[in-house]
Motif scaffolding. Sequence first.
Motif, PDB file in Angstrom:
ATOM      1  N   CYS A   1       0.840  -1.189   0.000  1.00 58.98           N
ATOM      2  CA  CYS A   1       0.000   0.000   0.000  1.00 58.98           C
ATOM      3  C   CYS A   1       0.876   1.241   0.000  1.00 58.98           C
ATOM      4  O   CYS A   1       2.081   1.170   0.188  1.00 58.98           O
ATOM      5  CB  CYS A   1      -0.943   0.003   1.197  1.00 58.98           C
ATOM      6  SG  CYS A   1      -0.156  -0.231   2.798  1.00 58.98           S
TER       7      CYS A   1
ATOM      8  N   HIS B   1      -9.454   6.308   1.837  1.00 52.49           N
ATOM      9  CA  HIS B   1      -8.322   5.388   1.726  1.00 52.49           C
ATOM     10  C   HIS B   1      -7.728   5.080   3.103  1.00 52.49           C
ATOM     11  O   HIS B   1      -7.425   3.919   3.415  1.00 52.49           O
ATOM     12  CB  HIS B   1      -7.267   5.958   0.785  1.00 52.49           C
ATOM     13  CG  HIS B   1      -7.746   6.103  -0.623  1.00 52.49           C
ATOM     14  ND1 HIS B   1      -7.972   5.031  -1.453  1.00 52.49           N
ATOM     15  CD2 HIS B   1      -8.070   7.211  -1.334  1.00 52.49           C
ATOM     16  CE1 HIS B   1      -8.395   5.456  -2.625  1.00 52.49           C
ATOM     17  NE2 HIS B   1      -8.469   6.767  -2.581  1.00 52.49           N
TER      18      HIS B   1
ATOM     19  N   SER C   1      -4.685   0.937  -1.830  1.00 49.60           N
ATOM     20  CA  SER C   1      -4.325   1.938  -2.832  1.00 49.60           C
ATOM     21  C   SER C   1      -2.867   2.361  -2.653  1.00 49.60           C
ATOM     22  O   SER C   1      -2.348   2.391  -1.538  1.00 49.60           O
ATOM     23  CB  SER C   1      -5.236   3.155  -2.677  1.00 49.60           C
ATOM     24  OG  SER C   1      -6.598   2.772  -2.707  1.00 49.60           O
TER      25      SER C   1
ATOM     26  N   ASN D   1     -10.280  -2.669  -3.508  1.00 45.62           N
ATOM     27  CA  ASN D   1     -10.640  -1.652  -4.498  1.00 45.62           C
ATOM     28  C   ASN D   1     -11.506  -0.563  -3.860  1.00 45.62           C
ATOM     29  O   ASN D   1     -12.727  -0.642  -3.847  1.00 45.62           O
ATOM     30  CB  ASN D   1     -11.355  -2.308  -5.678  1.00 45.62           C
ATOM     31  CG  ASN D   1     -11.454  -1.389  -6.882  1.00 45.62           C
ATOM     32  OD1 ASN D   1     -10.787  -0.364  -6.942  1.00 45.62           O
ATOM     33  ND2 ASN D   1     -12.281  -1.760  -7.839  1.00 45.62           N
TER      34      ASN D   1
ATOM     35  N   TYR E   1     -10.561   2.589  -7.143  1.00 47.42           N
ATOM     36  CA  TYR E   1      -9.158   2.896  -7.411  1.00 47.42           C
ATOM     37  C   TYR E   1      -8.527   1.917  -8.404  1.00 47.42           C
ATOM     38  O   TYR E   1      -7.719   2.319  -9.247  1.00 47.42           O
ATOM     39  CB  TYR E   1      -8.365   2.898  -6.101  1.00 47.42           C
ATOM     40  CG  TYR E   1      -6.942   3.374  -6.273  1.00 47.42           C
ATOM     41  CD1 TYR E   1      -6.658   4.735  -6.344  1.00 47.42           C
ATOM     42  CD2 TYR E   1      -5.890   2.477  -6.388  1.00 47.42           C
ATOM     43  CE1 TYR E   1      -5.358   5.184  -6.518  1.00 47.42           C
ATOM     44  CE2 TYR E   1      -4.590   2.921  -6.559  1.00 47.42           C
ATOM     45  CZ  TYR E   1      -4.338   4.272  -6.630  1.00 47.42           C
ATOM     46  OH  TYR E   1      -3.045   4.709  -6.814  1.00 47.42           O
ATOM     47  N   TYR E   2      -8.878   0.645  -8.298  1.00 46.88           N
ATOM     48  CA  TYR E   2      -8.267  -0.370  -9.165  1.00 46.88           C
ATOM     49  C   TYR E   2      -9.161  -0.765 -10.338  1.00 46.88           C
ATOM     50  O   TYR E   2      -8.889  -1.776 -11.003  1.00 46.88           O
ATOM     51  CB  TYR E   2      -7.889  -1.605  -8.338  1.00 46.88           C
ATOM     52  CG  TYR E   2      -6.625  -1.409  -7.530  1.00 46.88           C
ATOM     53  CD1 TYR E   2      -5.392  -1.260  -8.154  1.00 46.88           C
ATOM     54  CD2 TYR E   2      -6.659  -1.357  -6.135  1.00 46.88           C
ATOM     55  CE1 TYR E   2      -4.226  -1.085  -7.420  1.00 46.88           C
ATOM     56  CE2 TYR E   2      -5.497  -1.180  -5.397  1.00 46.88           C
ATOM     57  CZ  TYR E   2      -4.286  -1.042  -6.046  1.00 46.88           C
ATOM     58  OH  TYR E   2      -3.130  -0.859  -5.314  1.00 46.88           O
TER      59      TYR E   2
END
Length: 202
Positions: free
Chosen positions: A1, A11, A114, A143, A147-148
């Motif tokens: 991360c 996050h 993230s 996710n 973000y992914y």
Amino acid sequence: CGASPGTSPTHLAAARSLAHAFHAHSITLVYGGGTQGLMGEIARTLVSLSGPTSVHGVIPEALLSVEQQNAPNRQIAEGTYGRMTTVKDMHSRKNLMAKEVIEGGPGSGFVALSGGYGTLEELMEMVTWNQLGIHGKGVVVFNVEGYYDGLIAWVRTAVSKGFIAPGNAGILVEALDAEEVVRQLREYRVSEDRFQLEWSQN
């Protein structure tokens, strides 16, 4: 991360929630040894819940000096961040972290919160090692706020274009919350399309 907190507080909240899930399921953490950003948040939170033995940070000497600049008395406190091992370089760091996870019990695996370039590089190396048969542990992306999404879409594109075998698309698994991360690790199934290689003989 990531060693940064990101621009959305979601996050950092995700890092804390994952620490709480690990505590609830008696899962220990091996991570990159950072004290800032998401790395620091998950380590601090898990240590506060489960104690210093629940976290093992692995950090290269060059990065340790940077972390110490921000630490009280230039010392990274074990009571705050867990046990810390200093290694020579980035390759040694990744090898030691991977070794601990691979030798872990059922349900152990690799999780990416993230992060930036380093997070993506380490994530994809563990995906590649799985494909090559070096390990059979789960590889999960947490996710957060989509973000992914781009990475997951790329995997689908690579399958459709013939660069990833369809069965290997499932090497990388998505989770949308902390409890799903734990569940995906515990329910992970090794792809039958992986390379059948005997690495111990090489």
